[in-house]
Enzyme design. Structure first.
Site, PDB file in Angstrom:
ATOM      1  N   ASP A 137       1.147  -1.213  -0.123  1.00 26.57           N
ATOM      2  CA  ASP A 137       0.034  -0.217   0.324  1.00 26.57           C
ATOM      3  C   ASP A 137       1.281   1.209   0.146  1.00 26.57           C
ATOM      4  O   ASP A 137       2.183   1.062   0.349  1.00 26.57           O
ATOM      5  CB  ASP A 137      -0.795  -0.395   1.543  1.00 26.57           C
ATOM      6  CG  ASP A 137      -1.991   1.121   1.645  1.00 26.57           C
ATOM      7  OD1 ASP A 137      -2.674   1.300   0.506  1.00 26.57           O
ATOM      8  OD2 ASP A 137      -1.871   1.747   2.721  1.00 26.57           O
ATOM      9  N   LEU A 138       0.407   2.401  -0.333  1.00 29.02           N
ATOM     10  CA  LEU A 138       1.108   3.425  -0.103  1.00 29.02           C
ATOM     11  C   LEU A 138       1.002   4.462   0.901  1.00 29.02           C
ATOM     12  O   LEU A 138       2.257   4.420   1.716  1.00 29.02           O
ATOM     13  CB  LEU A 138       1.395   4.063  -1.948  1.00 29.02           C
ATOM     14  CG  LEU A 138       1.653   5.605  -2.031  1.00 29.02           C
ATOM     15  CD1 LEU A 138       3.242   5.403  -1.815  1.00 29.02           C
ATOM     16  CD2 LEU A 138       1.079   6.342  -2.792  1.00 29.02           C
ATOM     17  N   ASP A 139      -0.248   4.779   1.164  1.00 25.30           N
ATOM     18  CA  ASP A 139      -0.385   6.685   2.286  1.00 25.30           C
ATOM     19  C   ASP A 139       0.054   5.573   3.931  1.00 25.30           C
ATOM     20  O   ASP A 139      -1.090   4.649   3.349  1.00 25.30           O
ATOM     21  CB  ASP A 139      -1.494   6.542   1.926  1.00 25.30           C
ATOM     22  CG  ASP A 139      -1.564   7.716   0.597  1.00 25.30           C
ATOM     23  OD1 ASP A 139      -0.218   8.070  -0.090  1.00 25.30           O
ATOM     24  OD2 ASP A 139      -2.596   7.728   0.118  1.00 25.30           O
ATOM     25  N   SER A 192      -2.629   0.998  -4.068  1.00 25.07           N
ATOM     26  CA  SER A 192      -3.115   1.808  -3.854  1.00 25.07           C
ATOM     27  C   SER A 192      -4.575   2.259  -4.200  1.00 25.07           C
ATOM     28  O   SER A 192      -4.547   2.578  -5.048  1.00 25.07           O
ATOM     29  CB  SER A 192      -1.593   2.991  -3.961  1.00 25.07           C
ATOM     30  OG  SER A 192      -2.598   4.488  -3.461  1.00 25.07           O
ATOM     31  N   ALA A 193      -5.219   3.268  -3.626  1.00 24.61           N
ATOM     32  CA  ALA A 193      -6.978   3.779  -3.906  1.00 24.61           C
ATOM     33  C   ALA A 193      -6.769   5.604  -4.093  1.00 24.61           C
ATOM     34  O   ALA A 193      -7.186   6.068  -4.402  1.00 24.61           O
ATOM     35  CB  ALA A 193      -7.144   3.943  -2.591  1.00 24.61           C
ATOM     36  N   GLU A 228       0.097  -3.045   5.399  1.00 21.47           N
ATOM     37  CA  GLU A 228      -1.044  -2.902   4.265  1.00 21.47           C
ATOM     38  C   GLU A 228      -1.222  -1.407   6.248  1.00 21.47           C
ATOM     39  O   GLU A 228      -1.157  -2.602   7.047  1.00 21.47           O
ATOM     40  CB  GLU A 228      -2.896  -2.896   4.771  1.00 21.47           C
ATOM     41  CG  GLU A 228      -3.329  -2.806   2.820  1.00 21.47           C
ATOM     42  CD  GLU A 228      -3.293  -1.719   3.115  1.00 21.47           C
ATOM     43  OE1 GLU A 228      -3.715  -1.082   3.509  1.00 21.47           O
ATOM     44  OE2 GLU A 228      -3.903  -1.241   1.742  1.00 21.47           O
ATOM     45  N   ASP A 229      -1.642  -0.083   5.754  1.00 22.34           N
ATOM     46  CA  ASP A 229      -2.060   0.743   7.402  1.00 22.34           C
ATOM     47  C   ASP A 229      -3.338   1.006   7.829  1.00 22.34           C
ATOM     48  O   ASP A 229      -3.447   0.800   8.905  1.00 22.34           O
ATOM     49  CB  ASP A 229      -1.311   1.771   7.065  1.00 22.34           C
ATOM     50  CG  ASP A 229      -1.901   2.725   6.711  1.00 22.34           C
ATOM     51  OD1 ASP A 229      -2.021   2.138   5.279  1.00 22.34           O
ATOM     52  OD2 ASP A 229      -2.357   3.655   6.872  1.00 22.34           O
ATOM     53  N   THR A 255       2.038  10.455   3.990  1.00 17.42           N
ATOM     54  CA  THR A 255       0.778  10.484   3.584  1.00 17.42           C
ATOM     55  C   THR A 255      -0.360  10.890   3.839  1.00 17.42           C
ATOM     56  O   THR A 255      -1.271  11.429   3.815  1.00 17.42           O
ATOM     57  CB  THR A 255       0.934  10.300   1.879  1.00 17.42           C
ATOM     58  OG1 THR A 255       0.803   8.832   1.402  1.00 17.42           O
ATOM     59  CG2 THR A 255       1.788  11.739   0.986  1.00 17.42           C
ATOM     60  N   LYS A 280     -11.236   0.075  -1.106  1.00 16.44           N
ATOM     61  CA  LYS A 280     -11.514  -0.943  -0.670  1.00 16.44           C
ATOM     62  C   LYS A 280     -11.847  -1.306   0.571  1.00 16.44           C
ATOM     63  O   LYS A 280     -12.340   0.115   0.900  1.00 16.44           O
ATOM     64  CB  LYS A 280      -9.809  -0.627   0.392  1.00 16.44           C
ATOM     65  CG  LYS A 280      -8.607  -0.854  -1.084  1.00 16.44           C
ATOM     66  CD  LYS A 280      -7.173  -0.578   0.532  1.00 16.44           C
ATOM     67  CE  LYS A 280      -6.142  -0.541  -0.626  1.00 16.44           C
ATOM     68  NZ  LYS A 280      -4.410   0.335  -0.445  1.00 16.44           N
ATOM     69  N   ASN A 296      -3.158   9.477  -6.982  1.00 18.37           N
ATOM     70  CA  ASN A 296      -1.946  10.895  -7.033  1.00 18.37           C
ATOM     71  C   ASN A 296      -0.881   9.023  -6.588  1.00 18.37           C
ATOM     72  O   ASN A 296       0.255   9.799  -6.262  1.00 18.37           O
ATOM     73  CB  ASN A 296      -2.432  11.550  -6.021  1.00 18.37           C
ATOM     74  CG  ASN A 296      -3.359  12.398  -6.124  1.00 18.37           C
ATOM     75  OD1 ASN A 296      -2.883  13.305  -7.177  1.00 18.37           O
ATOM     76  ND2 ASN A 296      -3.705  12.102  -5.342  1.00 18.37           N
ATOM     77  N   ARG A 348     -11.157   9.375  -2.116  1.00 23.11           N
ATOM     78  CA  ARG A 348     -10.877  10.247  -2.006  1.00 23.11           C
ATOM     79  C   ARG A 348     -12.587  10.357  -1.860  1.00 23.11           C
ATOM     80  O   ARG A 348     -13.024  11.272  -1.305  1.00 23.11           O
ATOM     81  CB  ARG A 348     -10.420  10.957  -3.340  1.00 23.11           C
ATOM     82  CG  ARG A 348     -11.011  12.503  -3.303  1.00 23.11           C
ATOM     83  CD  ARG A 348     -10.489  13.122  -3.713  1.00 23.11           C
ATOM     84  NE  ARG A 348      -8.768  12.534  -4.330  1.00 23.11           N
ATOM     85  CZ  ARG A 348      -8.465  12.618  -5.656  1.00 23.11           C
ATOM     86  NH1 ARG A 348      -8.741  13.713  -6.400  1.00 23.11           N
ATOM     87  NH2 ARG A 348      -7.473  12.077  -6.105  1.00 23.11           N
ATOM     88  N   LYS A 374      -8.438   5.801   6.123  1.00 20.11           N
ATOM     89  CA  LYS A 374      -7.891   5.595   5.266  1.00 20.11           C
ATOM     90  C   LYS A 374      -7.991   4.168   4.418  1.00 20.11           C
ATOM     91  O   LYS A 374      -8.400   3.062   5.104  1.00 20.11           O
ATOM     92  CB  LYS A 374      -7.052   4.680   6.832  1.00 20.11           C
ATOM     93  CG  LYS A 374      -6.330   5.888   7.377  1.00 20.11           C
ATOM     94  CD  LYS A 374      -4.919   5.647   8.372  1.00 20.11           C
ATOM     95  CE  LYS A 374      -4.658   6.605   9.481  1.00 20.11           C
ATOM     96  NZ  LYS A 374      -3.414   5.901  10.130  1.00 20.11           N
ATOM     97  N   GLY A 375      -7.385   4.188   3.711  1.00 20.96           N
ATOM     98  CA  GLY A 375      -7.017   3.067   2.618  1.00 20.96           C
ATOM     99  C   GLY A 375      -8.452   3.367   1.266  1.00 20.96           C
ATOM    100  O   GLY A 375      -8.836   2.605   0.273  1.00 20.96           O
TER     101      GLY A 375
HETATM  102  P1  B16 Z   1      -6.282  10.374  -3.589  1.00 20.70           P
HETATM  103  P2  B16 Z   1      -3.028   3.892  -0.058  1.00 20.70           P
HETATM  104  C1  B16 Z   1      -5.861   5.723   0.039  1.00 20.70           C
HETATM  105  O1  B16 Z   1      -4.406   5.734  -0.757  1.00 20.70           O
HETATM  106  C2  B16 Z   1      -5.105   6.680   1.074  1.00 20.70           C
HETATM  107  O2  B16 Z   1      -5.136   6.237   2.591  1.00 20.70           O
HETATM  108  C3  B16 Z   1      -6.801   7.107   0.849  1.00 20.70           C
HETATM  109  O3  B16 Z   1      -7.108   7.736   2.522  1.00 20.70           O
HETATM  110  C4  B16 Z   1      -7.388   8.655   0.380  1.00 20.70           C
HETATM  111  O4  B16 Z   1      -8.435   8.711   0.798  1.00 20.70           O
HETATM  112  C5  B16 Z   1      -7.103   7.435  -0.383  1.00 20.70           C
HETATM  113  O5  B16 Z   1      -6.274   6.705  -1.042  1.00 20.70           O
HETATM  114  C6  B16 Z   1      -7.406   8.411  -1.994  1.00 20.70           C
HETATM  115  O6  B16 Z   1      -6.532   9.114  -2.427  1.00 20.70           O
HETATM  116  O7  B16 Z   1      -6.870  11.174  -2.962  1.00 20.70           O
HETATM  117  O8  B16 Z   1      -5.246  10.914  -3.016  1.00 20.70           O
HETATM  118  O9  B16 Z   1      -6.625   9.838  -5.037  1.00 20.70           O
HETATM  119  O10 B16 Z   1      -3.835   3.792   1.671  1.00 20.70           O
HETATM  120  O11 B16 Z   1      -4.510   3.400  -0.839  1.00 20.70           O
HETATM  121  O12 B16 Z   1      -2.492   3.859  -0.511  1.00 20.70           O
HETATM  122 MG    MG Z   2      -2.640   3.297   3.218  1.00 22.86          MG
END
Ligand code: B16
Ligand code: MG
Length: 221
Positions: free
Chosen positions: A9-11, A114-115, A169-170, A17, A145, A118, A49, A45-46
């Site tokens: 996972d990224l964030d 990642s979700a 995953e976090d 982030t 997710k 960005n 948007r 988280k995860g």
């Molecule tokens: P964005 P991950 C997720 O990333 C974030 O945990 C989550 O908080 C966020 O809403 C989602 O990405 C969408 O992100 O607005 O940049 O498209 O944890 O799946 O890497």
């Molecule tokens: Mg995450």
């Protein structure tokens, strides 16, 4: 030996982030008279948007037009990107780069799941884009997710059986997604929040090469 796929996972796993998402959502929510706690933030988280904003509006019992919804999403993202634009390699979380290099040396598949829409930009900012064999992000999936689509897509692209995939995953949503996909789930963060994971570590400094070697060798039926 079957090559395993390590899906990150990224964030909150590769970079922190999650703190920037929190700041940007909090500012946006406050601007429309809504507030939420750090505990509630765990639920953001995860998730995508769109889903995040829907949750915030539900918490604040607000209903808005489709047009306003789009406007708020774009305001949040602009604010979030102002933090992202300042990122560099120093923001890679401890031992992440070391573990990516080790898995690469061990000839394992490495993927991003990642979700975030960005994700590629963030990986570029922290100079990790070339470490991944496959990237699946918020632009490639339609189901957020805990739906396992993001991880299953990575497995398909790598021609890997989900049972040979290991997910870091976090978020609780992400751990649920990995479990539903029959992948090994490794939580990075709080033991109580992530108790549904197969293993939980506070961060990557707690993960040693013996553990990684076990995951590489493990035969799951
Ligand atoms: P964005 P991950 C997720 O990333 C974030 O945990 C989550 O908080 C966020 O809403 C989602 O990405 C969408 O992100 O607005 O940049 O498209 O944890 O799946 O890497
Ligand atoms: Mg995450």
């Amino acid at each position: 030996m079957t090559k395993k796929a390590f899906i990150f996972d990224l964030d909150g796993v590769i970079v922190d982030t999650a703190k920037y998402h929190f700041l940007a959502w909090k500012k946006l929510a406050n601007s429309i008279g809504v507030d939420f706690t750090e505990v509630q933030n765990e639920q953001l988280k995860g998730v995508s948007r769109v889903k995040s904003l829907e949750k915030i509006l539900t918490w604040g019992k607000k209903s808005i037009s489709e047009e306003e919804f789009m406007e708020l999403m774009s305001l949040k993202n602009d604010d979030y990107l102002s933090y992202i634009n300042k990122m560099n390699e120093n923001e890679i979380l401890p031992d992440v780069a070391k573990i990516l290099d080790y898995l690469n040396d061990m000839n394992q598949h490495i993927a991003l799941g990642s979700a975030s829409k960005n994700a590629r930009m963030i990986l570029q900012k922290v100079n990790l884009l070339n470490k991944f064999d496959v990237i699946v992000d918020g632009n490639d999936v339609t189901k957020a997710k805990p739906n396992p689509e993001v991880f299953l897509k990575a497995a398909t692209l790598l021609h890997c059986n989900p049972k040979d995939c290991i997910v870091f995953e976090d978020s609780l949503a992400g751990i649920k997604a990995a479990n539903i996909a029959s992948m090994v789930s490794i939580g990075i963060g709080d033991k109580e929040t992530l108790k549904k994971a197969d293993y939980v570590f506070n961060d990557f400094t707690e993960i040693d090469t013996d553990f990684l070697n076990e995951l590489i060798k493990e035969k799951r039926t």
